[in-house]
Motif scaffolding. Sequence first.
Motif, PDB file in Angstrom:
ATOM      1  N   SER A 266       0.846  -1.193   0.000  1.00  0.00           N
ATOM      2  CA  SER A 266       0.000   0.000   0.000  1.00  0.00           C
ATOM      3  C   SER A 266       0.881   1.242   0.000  1.00  0.00           C
ATOM      4  CB  SER A 266      -0.910  -0.008   1.243  1.00  0.00           C
ATOM      5  OG  SER A 266      -1.509   1.261   1.427  1.00  0.00           O
ATOM      6  N   GLY A 267       0.758   2.053  -1.044  1.00  0.00           N
ATOM      7  CA  GLY A 267       1.591   3.240  -1.163  1.00  0.00           C
ATOM      8  C   GLY A 267       1.523   4.161   0.040  1.00  0.00           C
ATOM      9  N   GLY A 268       0.323   4.377   0.571  1.00  0.00           N
ATOM     10  CA  GLY A 268       0.158   5.252   1.729  1.00  0.00           C
ATOM     11  C   GLY A 268       0.806   4.702   2.982  1.00  0.00           C
ATOM     12  N   CYS A 269       0.566   3.418   3.260  1.00  0.00           N
ATOM     13  CA  CYS A 269       1.202   2.779   4.417  1.00  0.00           C
ATOM     14  C   CYS A 269       2.711   2.757   4.246  1.00  0.00           C
ATOM     15  CB  CYS A 269       0.694   1.343   4.582  1.00  0.00           C
ATOM     16  SG  CYS A 269      -1.022   1.209   5.084  1.00  0.00           S
ATOM     17  N   GLY A 270       3.145   2.429   3.034  1.00  0.00           N
ATOM     18  CA  GLY A 270       4.570   2.342   2.767  1.00  0.00           C
ATOM     19  C   GLY A 270       5.293   3.640   3.046  1.00  0.00           C
ATOM     20  N   HIS A 328       2.306   8.839  -2.729  1.00  0.00           N
ATOM     21  CA  HIS A 328       3.255   8.573  -1.647  1.00  0.00           C
ATOM     22  C   HIS A 328       4.348   7.593  -2.055  1.00  0.00           C
ATOM     23  CE1 HIS A 328       0.084  10.490   0.803  1.00  0.00           C
ATOM     24  NE2 HIS A 328       1.139  10.955   1.433  1.00  0.00           N
ATOM     25  N   MET A 329       4.089   6.782  -3.066  1.00  0.00           N
ATOM     26  CA  MET A 329       5.163   5.964  -3.613  1.00  0.00           C
ATOM     27  C   MET A 329       6.101   6.824  -4.451  1.00  0.00           C
ATOM     28  SD  MET A 329       3.565   2.265  -4.704  1.00  0.00           S
ATOM     29  CE  MET A 329       5.047   1.758  -5.567  1.00  0.00           C
ATOM     30  N   SER A 363      -7.721  11.043  -3.988  1.00  0.00           N
ATOM     31  CA  SER A 363      -8.134  10.149  -2.902  1.00  0.00           C
ATOM     32  C   SER A 363      -7.555  10.616  -1.570  1.00  0.00           C
ATOM     33  CB  SER A 363      -7.686   8.723  -3.208  1.00  0.00           C
ATOM     34  OG  SER A 363      -7.875   7.900  -2.078  1.00  0.00           O
ATOM     35  N   ALA A 364      -6.229  10.517  -1.441  1.00  0.00           N
ATOM     36  CA  ALA A 364      -5.496  11.091  -0.302  1.00  0.00           C
ATOM     37  C   ALA A 364      -6.060  10.694   1.054  1.00  0.00           C
ATOM     38  CB  ALA A 364      -5.461  12.613  -0.427  1.00  0.00           C
ATOM     39  N   GLY A 365      -6.024   9.385   1.338  1.00  0.00           N
ATOM     40  CA  GLY A 365      -6.535   8.926   2.637  1.00  0.00           C
ATOM     41  C   GLY A 365      -8.046   9.024   2.680  1.00  0.00           C
ATOM     42  N   THR A 397      -1.444   0.947  -7.026  1.00  0.00           N
ATOM     43  CA  THR A 397      -0.649   0.277  -5.993  1.00  0.00           C
ATOM     44  C   THR A 397      -1.023   0.783  -4.600  1.00  0.00           C
ATOM     45  OG1 THR A 397       1.060   1.939  -6.398  1.00  0.00           O
ATOM     46  CG2 THR A 397       1.357  -0.204  -7.457  1.00  0.00           C
ATOM     47  N   ASN A 398      -2.224   1.303  -4.481  1.00  0.00           N
ATOM     48  CA  ASN A 398      -2.669   1.883  -3.213  1.00  0.00           C
ATOM     49  C   ASN A 398      -4.184   1.722  -3.100  1.00  0.00           C
ATOM     50  OD1 ASN A 398      -2.096   3.524  -0.802  1.00  0.00           O
ATOM     51  ND2 ASN A 398      -3.316   5.073  -1.837  1.00  0.00           N
ATOM     52  N   PRO A 399      -4.713   1.305  -1.951  1.00  0.00           N
ATOM     53  CA  PRO A 399      -6.158   1.079  -1.846  1.00  0.00           C
ATOM     54  C   PRO A 399      -6.992   2.339  -2.087  1.00  0.00           C
ATOM     55  CG  PRO A 399      -5.121   1.014   0.320  1.00  0.00           C
ATOM     56  CD  PRO A 399      -4.016   0.991  -0.690  1.00  0.00           C
TER      57      PRO A 399
END
Length: 434
Positions: A266-270, A328-329, A363-365, A397-399
């Motif tokens: 997950s790009g954000g978590c990563g 974020h990636m 999207s942004a969270g 690559t991100n939910p």
Amino acid sequence: MNRTIEQLKQELHYDKTNKCVQCGYCLPVCPTYMSMGKETHSPRGRINLVKMVGEGKIKDLSVLEEPLNLCLGCRACETACPTGVEYGSILEAARAALVKRKTFSSPVRLVRNTMFKKVFPSKYMMGLTGNSYWLYEKTGLQKVVRKSNLLKKLPFHLGEFETIMPKAISPKQRSHFSSFVKAKGERKYTVAFFTGCIMDAMFRKINELSIQLLSEVGCDVYIAEKQTCCGALHAHSGEMDDAKELAKKNIAAFEDVKADYIVNNSGGCGAMLYEYGHLLKAEPEWAEKAENFSLKSKDISQILVLCGGFRNLTTREGERVTYQRSCHMTNVQKITNEPVELIKSIPGVEFVEMKDAAMCCGSAGIYNIVNYDESMEILDEKMKHMKETKASVIITTNPGCLIQMKIGIERENLSSSVKVLHLIEYLADATGVL
């Protein structure tokens, strides 16, 4: 008074604002400036406001509230900035200073405390969320609700999000999640897999496929039992103390696994895991541990490429594919090549990059929930560029991007001709794992 100003300066990371020379390189890459056209909704405008608050020229911190709340936090400005302004650090510090001084209404305070302290950090609560959604599907209640007008009456346009959520897995399948999966063939690396909170609750299937693919390329995969939410939503919402506590819990949890890498999908978590070193650098007991954690944190695409990718992939002759880049990636982790390399490795695929590929999808969270109209304006621009590619598959690559792009194809009436898939789903299908 001077002591108060100096304290506020420290909270706001005022010293970092001095790097901004107001050159304007950030303007054309900022989605909110491009869509709203206001200086206060640009990176340099927001930095200038923070600077004036830190200098005592603006006394009322509420002036910062709307500009900061409407920022996506995509950090494209950091990639474009010629002087290395740490915009993300300034943004999160300013949000934390605002939250510290803001008096929330009782209902809002209750919701924030419940979600940030009780739900996201709890495996039990996130599992219950996933199981409840499965029950909602299995009992037929979903069909009844969708046929009624109830979805249209939900607040924050939640009805639109409900219609594009992935199919839930059963509680039985959820309970069979193994804590260790052995590498197929020769072991190349030992990795610890980060499951995430939203990913594990609503996208568990992608997590399972991720672990299978890691095993396929030669990784022993461990799942740290005591891991928790990464803390990204907390940090972006000004709850920095909670974010730090979650970071410490994850660092301690993964120390128990002697892994070469800590892998996420997950790009954000990563991005959050990647920045634990920055988050805890002022805490002597945790600084070195956090830095080591961040150095070991990798997106799954990096590990799949490092292991040599896949053999015997199914040919997809003439399938046109485009890639929605996770902000974020791209802007935090600086991962730009590996996902594209994996897509292009599938025989027959025609990869087409969309215009302004690195621009945020909106999207942004939870931005697309709390700032729906602004988010949809940004999404509509993204979909204009997506349609120009004439792609039949959009890879993410991100939910958050996955959900947002699915909303995009619904808004454009493209659901019958365009699919939106996580990279892992696409690869799993091509390898026969799915």
